[in-house]
Design a protein around this motif. Structure first.
Motif, short mmCIF file in Angstrom:
data_model
loop_
_atom_site.label_atom_id
_atom_site.label_comp_id
_atom_site.label_asym_id
_atom_site.label_seq_id
_atom_site.Cartn_x
_atom_site.Cartn_y
_atom_site.Cartn_z
N GLU A 129 -5.54 1.13 12.26
CA GLU A 129 -4.30 0.95 13.02
C GLU A 129 -3.13 0.49 12.17
OE1 GLU A 129 -4.95 -1.59 16.33
OE2 GLU A 129 -6.21 -0.16 17.39
N LEU A 130 -3.39 0.12 10.91
CA LEU A 130 -2.32 -0.42 10.08
C LEU A 130 -2.48 0.08 8.65
CD1 LEU A 130 0.03 -2.47 10.67
CD2 LEU A 130 -1.39 -4.20 9.58
N LEU A 131 -1.36 0.59 8.09
CA LEU A 131 -1.29 0.98 6.68
C LEU A 131 -0.26 0.07 6.01
CD1 LEU A 131 -1.07 4.87 6.95
CD2 LEU A 131 -2.98 3.60 6.02
N LYS A 132 -0.60 -0.45 4.84
CA LYS A 132 0.34 -1.33 4.15
C LYS A 132 0.36 -0.99 2.67
CE LYS A 132 1.97 -6.04 3.73
NZ LYS A 132 2.26 -5.94 2.27
N MET A 133 1.57 -0.81 2.14
CA MET A 133 1.77 -0.57 0.72
C MET A 133 2.91 -1.48 0.26
SD MET A 133 1.39 3.57 0.32
CE MET A 133 3.08 3.79 0.85
N GLY A 134 2.57 -2.65 -0.23
CA GLY A 134 3.60 -3.59 -0.64
C GLY A 134 4.47 -4.01 0.53
N ALA A 135 5.78 -3.79 0.40
CA ALA A 135 6.72 -4.20 1.45
C ALA A 135 6.70 -3.28 2.66
CB ALA A 135 8.14 -4.26 0.87
N LEU A 136 6.10 -2.09 2.50
CA LEU A 136 6.07 -1.09 3.56
C LEU A 136 4.84 -1.25 4.43
CD1 LEU A 136 7.10 1.56 4.89
CD2 LEU A 136 5.83 2.80 3.13
N CYS A 137 5.03 -1.40 5.73
CA CYS A 137 3.93 -1.56 6.68
C CYS A 137 4.09 -0.53 7.80
CB CYS A 137 3.93 -2.98 7.25
SG CYS A 137 2.47 -3.35 8.25
N ILE A 138 3.03 0.26 8.02
CA ILE A 138 3.05 1.31 9.04
C ILE A 138 2.05 0.95 10.13
CG2 ILE A 138 2.82 3.78 9.48
CD1 ILE A 138 3.14 4.19 6.42
N ASP A 139 2.56 0.68 11.31
CA ASP A 139 1.71 0.37 12.46
C ASP A 139 1.42 1.68 13.19
OD1 ASP A 139 0.59 -0.43 14.90
OD2 ASP A 139 1.70 -2.32 14.89
N LEU A 140 0.22 2.21 12.97
CA LEU A 140 -0.14 3.50 13.55
C LEU A 140 -0.27 3.43 15.06
CD1 LEU A 140 -2.84 4.54 10.93
CD2 LEU A 140 -0.43 5.19 10.97
N GLY A 206 14.04 3.38 0.99
CA GLY A 206 14.49 2.85 -0.29
C GLY A 206 13.37 2.57 -1.28
N PRO A 207 13.47 1.46 -2.03
CA PRO A 207 12.50 1.14 -3.06
C PRO A 207 11.07 0.96 -2.55
CG PRO A 207 14.48 -0.18 -3.32
CD PRO A 207 14.59 0.51 -2.00
N SER A 208 10.91 0.66 -1.26
CA SER A 208 9.56 0.46 -0.73
C SER A 208 8.75 1.76 -0.76
CB SER A 208 9.62 -0.05 0.72
OG SER A 208 10.12 0.95 1.60
N LEU A 209 9.43 2.90 -0.94
CA LEU A 209 8.74 4.20 -0.99
C LEU A 209 8.86 4.81 -2.38
CD1 LEU A 209 7.12 5.95 0.99
CD2 LEU A 209 9.19 7.26 1.42
N SER A 210 8.97 3.97 -3.39
CA SER A 210 9.09 4.48 -4.77
C SER A 210 7.83 5.21 -5.22
CB SER A 210 9.39 3.32 -5.73
OG SER A 210 8.35 2.36 -5.70
N SER A 211 6.71 5.00 -4.53
CA SER A 211 5.47 5.68 -4.90
C SER A 211 5.43 7.13 -4.42
CB SER A 211 4.26 4.93 -4.31
OG SER A 211 4.37 4.84 -2.90
N LEU A 212 6.41 7.55 -3.62
CA LEU A 212 6.49 8.95 -3.19
C LEU A 212 7.10 9.77 -4.33
CD1 LEU A 212 6.36 11.29 -1.20
CD2 LEU A 212 8.49 10.47 -0.18
#
Length: 225
Positions: A129-140, A206-212
């Motif tokens: 139900e939850l994906l987290k990559m550093g500052a980015l959090c995705i509540d599925l 922004g920078p929270s998606l620098s891994s894309l």
């Protein structure tokens, strides 16, 4: 949680210092003198969860210590806090590279909460139900995206594209594959649709998606740390 405390030897041994405070809170604590060389082999096997630099009045020395610590591959991504006195606080700047600061004398509850907060900001996990990559959090489950506790509004397709790429980190997908997997096999739009949505995601996150990353001649992927 184990924490590496770095500071002058006289500072490290104080009964009111971070070592004593964190030990009393049940943390595993190891200390290192501000200028002593680090045991790289030991740190590469079991890096700390957190670094705390006891600068107190010596903010410049704290900055120099962080640069030296970050030069170690094992410590590049480890969150770092700096402890300073109230008079020294104005000398800190956002560009110093610390994840947070804490004031001395320590309030144990505040110190522990700041450590946990910094650890959470950099943590990464992939749940049902939850994906987290550093500052980015995705509540599925709630269909929501948050960056540094700030909600970000995404369209349905932006959210689905972000979710799909994050759930398949490390894999490269062509634009055609993304159209099929995210938009569906019945979608007849062109590959430019994917590029537009990627550009919007980068703009909003922004920078929270620098891994894309754009893989030239192929498509897109979310880079694995």
């Amino acid at each position: 949680m184990w924490i590496l405390v770095v500071g002058p030897k006289a500072q490290l041994g104080r009964p009111t210092g971070a070592v004593a405070c964190l030990t009393g809170l049940g943390c595993r604590v190891e200390s290192a003198d501000l200028w002593d060389p680090l045991d790289e082999s030991r740190l590469s096997k079991t890096p700390p969860n957190m670094m705390l630099i006891e600068a107190v009045e010596e903010v410049d020395a704290g900055r120099a210590a962080l640069q030296r610590l970050r030069a170690s591959p094992a410590l590049t991504q480890v969150p770092a806090l700096i402890s300073v006195s109230v008079p020294a606080l104005p000398r800190l700047t956002p560009g110093d590279g610390f994840d947070d600061f804490v004031l001395v004398p320590y309030v144990p509850t505040e110190l522990y909460m700041r450590i946990r907060r910094a650890d959470w900001k950099r943590s990464e996990f992939d749940g049902e139900e939850l994906l987290k990559m550093g500052a980015l959090c995705i509540d599925l489950a709630a269909h929501e995206v948050v960056v540094d506790d700030r909600p970000v509004e995404l369209t349905h397709q932006e959210f689905e594209l972000l979710r799909f790429l994050c759930q398949n980190r490390g894999r490269v997908f062509t634009r055609h594959q993304l159209l099929e997997r995210v938009w569906g096999v019945d979608y007849y739009g062109g590959s430019r649709t994917v590029d537009i949505h990627v550009r919007r995601l980068r703009s909003k996150l922004g920078p929270s998606l620098s891994s894309l990353k754009t893989v030239r001649g192929v498509g897109y992927k979310i880079k694995v740390p």
